[in-house]
Design a protein around this motif. Structure first.
Motif, PDB file in Angstrom:
ATOM      1  N   TYR A  36      14.995 -23.336  35.052  1.00  0.00           N
ATOM      2  CA  TYR A  36      16.231 -22.554  35.250  1.00  0.00           C
ATOM      3  C   TYR A  36      17.425 -23.509  35.326  1.00  0.00           C
ATOM      4  O   TYR A  36      17.331 -24.597  35.902  1.00  0.00           O
ATOM      5  CB  TYR A  36      16.136 -21.746  36.545  1.00  0.00           C
ATOM      6  N   ASP A  38      21.723 -22.858  36.080  1.00  0.00           N
ATOM      7  CA  ASP A  38      22.771 -21.849  36.263  1.00  0.00           C
ATOM      8  C   ASP A  38      23.911 -22.092  35.277  1.00  0.00           C
ATOM      9  O   ASP A  38      23.998 -23.142  34.632  1.00  0.00           O
ATOM     10  CB  ASP A  38      23.270 -21.839  37.712  1.00  0.00           C
ATOM     11  N   THR A  39      24.790 -21.109  35.157  1.00  0.00           N
ATOM     12  CA  THR A  39      25.863 -21.170  34.150  1.00  0.00           C
ATOM     13  C   THR A  39      26.848 -22.286  34.435  1.00  0.00           C
ATOM     14  O   THR A  39      27.486 -22.815  33.519  1.00  0.00           O
ATOM     15  CB  THR A  39      26.611 -19.830  34.077  1.00  0.00           C
TER      16      THR A  39
END
Length: 272
Positions: A36, A38-39
């Motif tokens: 993962y 994040d933006t």
């Protein structure tokens, strides 16, 4: 007003060098190991598999001074995970330290996986990898709480028996008398079986309801995350109760008495 004016300071974009360095480190590490991102490219989760095929995650919280300062590392470990970091290091160095830590905890997770798979664990219901305690069912309203040392998982753990005195006293005696027979070369569960001279209830044969009875006061099994851990000592009764329920019940009885932090009174079922 001051707080509202200062909110913009929290969203100051990071320097271009931060992003180029982070992307380069991720490419060197390999995108197949990334679970993962994040933006804002401030949080990264990396996945790894230990030698027994168990899946693990490490969460990295990066600040604007990366790579001068190391990221904060969050792991589901029973022991602290400290990262050794130099400004010239990259994410692959953290990842390798993560893999080494996984192997150091292999025996601990092996021992608990055997317990989780071959016995009825009453608490915790869904144990995390950082959980060191297990409450295992032994029989009807009788259980043992184990506290396993992550650094020495094959040594004798702390054992606390729960149940009526006539049920748990023989188990305590067996454990104390056979403690010297503990063999660190065999598994923790096998040691407990031999020292106590019992077979733990198997998941293949029994259901949880066969030995996990509801509280005799609130008529529920789980209350605020806890299960019944107090049992009437009368062999003909043996009714289990939540500690909180029993305490509240005994406080309202005129026949109850309290000595320091212990309250004594009659069983709500058999009045003994």
């Amino acid at each position: 007003e001051i707080a509202l004016k200062n909110t913009q300071d929290l969203h100051i974009p990071r320097p271009p060098e931060y992003y180029s360095c982070l992307v380069r480190d991720l490419e060197i590490l390999g995108w197949n190991r990334v679970a993962y991102v994040d933006t804002g490219l401030t949080t990264v989760k990396l996945k790894a598999e230990d030698s027994c095929g168990r899946q693990h995650l490490i969460t990295l919280k990066l600040n604007a001074k990366y790579p001068t300062e190391p990221p904060d590392c969050l792991v589901d470990f029973p022991v602290p995970f400290a990262v050794s970091w130099m400004p010239q290091n990259s994410l692959i160095d953290i990842y390798n330290q993560f893999l080494a830590a996984l192997e150091s905890l292999k025996e601990f997770w092996d021992a608990l996986d055997e317990i989780d798979g071959k016995t009825w664990v009453l608490e915790p219901e869904n144990p995390t990898r950082s959980a060191t305690a297990r409450r295992i069912a032994i029989g009807n309203n009788v259980s043992v709480n184990l506290e396993v040392d992550p650094r020495h998982p094959n040594m004798l753990p702390e054992c606390y028996f729960l149940g009526a005195d006539h049920e748990v006293n023989p188990l305590r005696t067996k454990l104390n008398n056979n403690m010297h027979l503990w063999d660190p070369e065999i598994s923790l569960l096998q040691n407990l079986r031999e020292l106590l001279g019992i077979d733990f209830p198997s998941r293949a044969v029994l259901e949880k309801s066969d030995f996990a009875k509801d509280c005799g006061i609130c008529y529920a099994y789980r209350l605020d995350g806890s299960v019944p851990d107090q049992v009437c000592d009368d062999p003909r009764c043996g009714q289990p109760f939540h500690q909180a329920c029993l305490y509240e019940w005994l406080q309202g009885l005129p026949t109850s008495r309290q000595s320091f932090n212990v309250i004594f009174g009659e069983c709500p079922y058999c009045n003994k």
